[in-house]
Motif scaffolding. Structure first.
Motif, mmCIF file in Angstrom:
data_model
loop_
_atom_site.group_PDB
_atom_site.id
_atom_site.type_symbol
_atom_site.label_atom_id
_atom_site.label_comp_id
_atom_site.label_asym_id
_atom_site.label_seq_id
_atom_site.Cartn_x
_atom_site.Cartn_y
_atom_site.Cartn_z
ATOM 1 N N GLY A 275 0.783 -1.228 0.000
ATOM 2 C CA GLY A 275 0.000 0.000 0.000
ATOM 3 C C GLY A 275 0.812 1.274 0.000
ATOM 4 O O GLY A 275 0.295 2.333 0.372
ATOM 5 N N GLY A 276 2.062 1.217 -0.410
ATOM 6 C CA GLY A 276 2.885 2.421 -0.442
ATOM 7 C C GLY A 276 2.378 3.428 -1.457
ATOM 8 O O GLY A 276 1.757 3.081 -2.466
ATOM 9 N N ALA A 277 2.614 4.698 -1.193
ATOM 10 C CA ALA A 277 2.224 5.773 -2.102
ATOM 11 C C ALA A 277 3.350 6.795 -2.164
ATOM 12 O O ALA A 277 4.152 6.914 -1.229
ATOM 13 C CB ALA A 277 0.925 6.428 -1.646
ATOM 14 N N PHE A 278 3.397 7.541 -3.267
ATOM 15 C CA PHE A 278 4.479 8.509 -3.432
ATOM 16 C C PHE A 278 4.469 9.569 -2.333
ATOM 17 O O PHE A 278 5.524 10.063 -1.923
ATOM 18 C CB PHE A 278 4.379 9.179 -4.809
ATOM 19 C CG PHE A 278 4.779 8.288 -5.948
ATOM 20 C CD1 PHE A 278 5.681 7.264 -5.771
ATOM 21 C CD2 PHE A 278 4.250 8.489 -7.217
ATOM 22 C CE1 PHE A 278 6.065 6.439 -6.824
ATOM 23 C CE2 PHE A 278 4.623 7.676 -8.284
ATOM 24 C CZ PHE A 278 5.532 6.652 -8.080
ATOM 25 N N ASP A 279 3.293 9.931 -1.841
ATOM 26 C CA ASP A 279 3.248 10.973 -0.816
ATOM 27 C C ASP A 279 3.709 10.472 0.548
ATOM 28 O O ASP A 279 3.848 11.266 1.476
ATOM 29 C CB ASP A 279 1.830 11.542 -0.702
ATOM 30 C CG ASP A 279 0.821 10.506 -0.262
ATOM 31 O OD1 ASP A 279 0.392 10.543 0.897
ATOM 32 O OD2 ASP A 279 0.456 9.648 -1.087
ATOM 33 N N ASP A 280 3.971 9.151 0.704
ATOM 34 C CA ASP A 280 4.517 8.651 1.961
ATOM 35 C C ASP A 280 5.925 9.190 2.207
ATOM 36 O O ASP A 280 6.321 9.389 3.357
ATOM 37 C CB ASP A 280 4.576 7.119 1.957
ATOM 38 C CG ASP A 280 3.192 6.490 2.069
ATOM 39 O OD1 ASP A 280 2.293 7.139 2.633
ATOM 40 O OD2 ASP A 280 3.024 5.352 1.584
ATOM 41 N N PHE A 281 6.668 9.413 1.135
ATOM 42 C CA PHE A 281 8.058 9.846 1.283
ATOM 43 C C PHE A 281 8.375 11.100 0.459
ATOM 44 O O PHE A 281 9.539 11.514 0.395
ATOM 45 C CB PHE A 281 9.010 8.713 0.863
ATOM 46 C CG PHE A 281 8.714 8.132 -0.493
ATOM 47 C CD1 PHE A 281 9.233 8.700 -1.641
ATOM 48 C CD2 PHE A 281 7.906 7.012 -0.615
ATOM 49 C CE1 PHE A 281 8.958 8.177 -2.888
ATOM 50 C CE2 PHE A 281 7.616 6.476 -1.865
ATOM 51 C CZ PHE A 281 8.150 7.058 -3.002
ATOM 52 N N THR A 282 7.360 11.696 -0.146
ATOM 53 C CA THR A 282 7.553 12.891 -0.959
ATOM 54 C C THR A 282 6.639 14.001 -0.449
ATOM 55 O O THR A 282 5.448 13.774 -0.239
ATOM 56 C CB THR A 282 7.228 12.613 -2.444
ATOM 57 O OG1 THR A 282 7.976 11.480 -2.885
ATOM 58 C CG2 THR A 282 7.595 13.799 -3.303
ATOM 59 N N ASN A 283 7.186 15.180 -0.273
ATOM 60 C CA ASN A 283 6.417 16.319 0.224
ATOM 61 C C ASN A 283 5.573 16.892 -0.906
ATOM 62 O O ASN A 283 6.108 17.393 -1.897
ATOM 63 C CB ASN A 283 7.360 17.381 0.779
ATOM 64 C CG ASN A 283 6.631 18.527 1.442
ATOM 65 O OD1 ASN A 283 5.411 18.589 1.431
ATOM 66 N ND2 ASN A 283 7.374 19.443 2.018
ATOM 67 N N THR A 284 4.255 16.845 -0.763
ATOM 68 C CA THR A 284 3.376 17.359 -1.812
ATOM 69 C C THR A 284 3.248 18.882 -1.766
ATOM 70 O O THR A 284 2.621 19.467 -2.636
ATOM 71 C CB THR A 284 1.970 16.739 -1.695
ATOM 72 O OG1 THR A 284 1.378 17.138 -0.448
ATOM 73 C CG2 THR A 284 2.045 15.223 -1.743
#
Length: 544
Positions: A275-284
């Motif tokens: 269930g990983g998503a880009f916003d888990d480790f990237t500041n939107t």
């Protein structure tokens, strides 16, 4: 155990009490315990048997206590006769600091304990000192009597927490989002069919566990459930999809699992198991990004669609150097599937690279690049911009695609109550296979997909914790395409269509917020024949 704790607290607080006596201050202002504990205290009662005065500072050695001070003789008596307290390591007493009645009572109790012991051991104690302490004891008898009770209560509460705590390393938090929503106007299918006008009440629940094994790492587990439906199929466009959508029919699942830890002083790593998503480790860098529970109501208003171009299992890193931040990540939707054409590296995947730069504490710019295979659909925007969904629902087969996505975003806090933000993006996609139909074929080709938005955020409006927001933009649409569809099906989105969203988030308290809002989409699905789609939403968020 209670007696020893009381003695220790008495010695700690006693210094603060005698400071106030020396300075003549009467205000109630307690010193922080971490500061008080740095003081040099007199010996414990047990140690005084062998060396009763060996560690006591002579009052004459204290640089900030003058012989002319009214409390000089009192301090001298307490320190040199009874060893109640000593000064700071820098040979100061700091008697002008104020304290509370509780601290004074504790300090008084310490001196009374010493005198009581001396009397029991037939050690001479001045009658006048005993009389003074009696008078003080009468004045503070309520506080002195309550000290033991307070310590007992603290011990009981501490024992209860130790017996009932969830985990010594795990923090549990939860969230329930409900949405009362409905589309009140709009058409689909070239204006030939009205969108169903039903009012619905759906929910999304999340239980999150954050476990740390060494203080700077985090094992994150999210259990989620819900029945908040996706409005895309009903509306004939993904433009009204809500950020809190969770169409799981109430089934509980382990929706997210990852572990993050620092590799170096500046670089942090992620291992994303599910269930990983880009916003888990990237500041939107969108102040309205509350992941559907807070801030923007729709998925598009929550964050740029470029962050929806990948999910699943993978790895990531984030590096931070002063004002510069770099995020890199790889996610595979079917990373756990051993079937042919699936898995971490043989199936669909998405990658992201983002560079953030803080020009100041109030202004941030982000440049983002993404590449992926069969992860083109974002569940925002028009049907054609979600190309794999479009070809599957229209022609019965999802086209294989690859894409290069480019995005830029900014966030500029102009004042404490106003933040201007926005983003723009271009995704250049191409199909990797042709689709054979009964009497026709859809060849390979390319398409350009654009999106942009401007966000206006008003944090702490009316009162602290509130948030108002306005989003104006255009959700992903296909501006050009070299792909030719049969039966005169358009390969691009025909007309222009704006996204207009407004909401007011009212923070009832720290655990409850209510957010009414409206979403207006003229020319739904980028088709003038569909008219204007209007949706109302009342979101309620419970969190703990």
């Amino acid at each position: 155990m209670r007696t020893r704790m009381l003695k220790k607290l008495s010695l700690v607080w006693g210094l603060g009490a005698l400071m106030a006596i020396a300075g003549g201050e009467g205000e109630a202002l307690a010193e922080p315990v971490d500061k008080i504990e740095r003081l040099q205290f007199g010996q414990s009662l047990e140690d005084m048997d062998s060396n009763p005065m060996g560690q006591i500072t002579n009052v004459s050695e204290l640089r900030d206590v003058q012989p002319t001070a009214w409390a000089y003789e009192a301090l001298k008596s307490l320190v040199e006769r009874y060893g109640c307290i000593v000064g700071y390591p820098d040979r100061t007493f700091r008697g002008d600091r104020a304290l509370s009645r509780w601290e004074f009572a504790a300090g008084l109790n310490a001196c009374m304990n010493v005198m009581e012991r001396l009397i029991q051991e037939n050690v001479a104690v001045l009658r006048e000192d005993v009389d003074k302490l009696k008078r003080l004891a009468q004045e503070f008898q309520g506080e002195l009597a309550a000290l033991g009770t307070r310590i007992d209560n603290l011990e009981v509460r501490t024992a209860y927490l130790e017996d009932h705590q969830f985990s010594t390393t795990t923090k549990l938090s939860g969230q329930v989002v409900t949405a009362l929503s409905g589309i009140v106007s709009g058409d689909k299918n070239n204006g030939t069919e009205s969108i169903t006008r039903n009012t619905t009440l759906g929910y999304r629940t999340r239980l999150e566990l954050n476990t740390s094994f060494r203080g700077d790492d985090d094992l994150f587990i999210r259990l989620s459930s819900g029945n908040l439906e996706d409005y895309g199929p009903i509306a004939g466009t993904f433009q009204p999809v809500l950020g809190a959508t969770e169409p799981e029919d109430g089934n509980l699942s382990n929706s997210v699992l990852y572990y993050t830890f620092p590799a170096t002083e500046n670089i942090r790593l992620w291992a994303l198991g599910a269930g990983g998503a880009f916003d888990d480790f990237t500041n939107t860098i969108n102040v309205l990004d509350g992941d559907g529970a807070f801030g923007a109501l729709t998925a598009f208003g929550t964050r740029s669609p470029i962050y929806f171009l990948g999910e699943g299992t993978g790895a990531a890193l984030q590096g931070t150097w002063d004002r510069l931040q770099l995020s890199l990540g790889y996610l595979a939707p079917a990373g756990n599937d051993p079937s042919q054409g699936e898995g971490l590296f043989n199936g669909s995947f998405g990658t992201i690279a983002q560079l953030n730069y803080d020009f100041s504490d109030n202004l941030t710019l982000a440049l983002t690049y993404g590449y992926g295979y069969n992860t083109l659909d974002t569940s925002t925007g028009s049907q054609r911009s979600n190309f794999r969904y479009f070809t599957e629902t229209t022609f019965g087969e999802a086209a294989k695609t690859s894409h290069n996505a480019y995005g830029a975003a900014f966030s500029w806090q102009l004042s404490d109550h106003f933040v201007l933000g926005g983003w723009g993006g271009l995704t250049k996609a191409r199909t990797l296979n042709s689709i054979d139909l009964v009497d026709a074929s859809i060849g390979r080709g390319s398409l350009d997909i654009w999106n942009w938005a401007v966000t206006l955020a008003f944090p702490d409006i009316i009162k602290e914790g509130n948030m108002a927001g306005i989003i104006v933009g255009m959700q992903p649409w296909v501006s050009s395409s070299s792909i030719v569809f049969p039966d005169d099906v358009a390969s691009t989105d025909i007309d222009s269509s704006l996204h207009l969203e407004g909401f007011f988030e009212w923070a009832v308290n720290d655990n409850l917020s209510i957010t009414p809002g409206i979403v207006v989409v003229p020319n739904a699905d980028y088709n003038n024949a569909n008219g204007t789609l209007v949706m109302g939403v009342i979101r309620t968020t419970f969190s703990f």
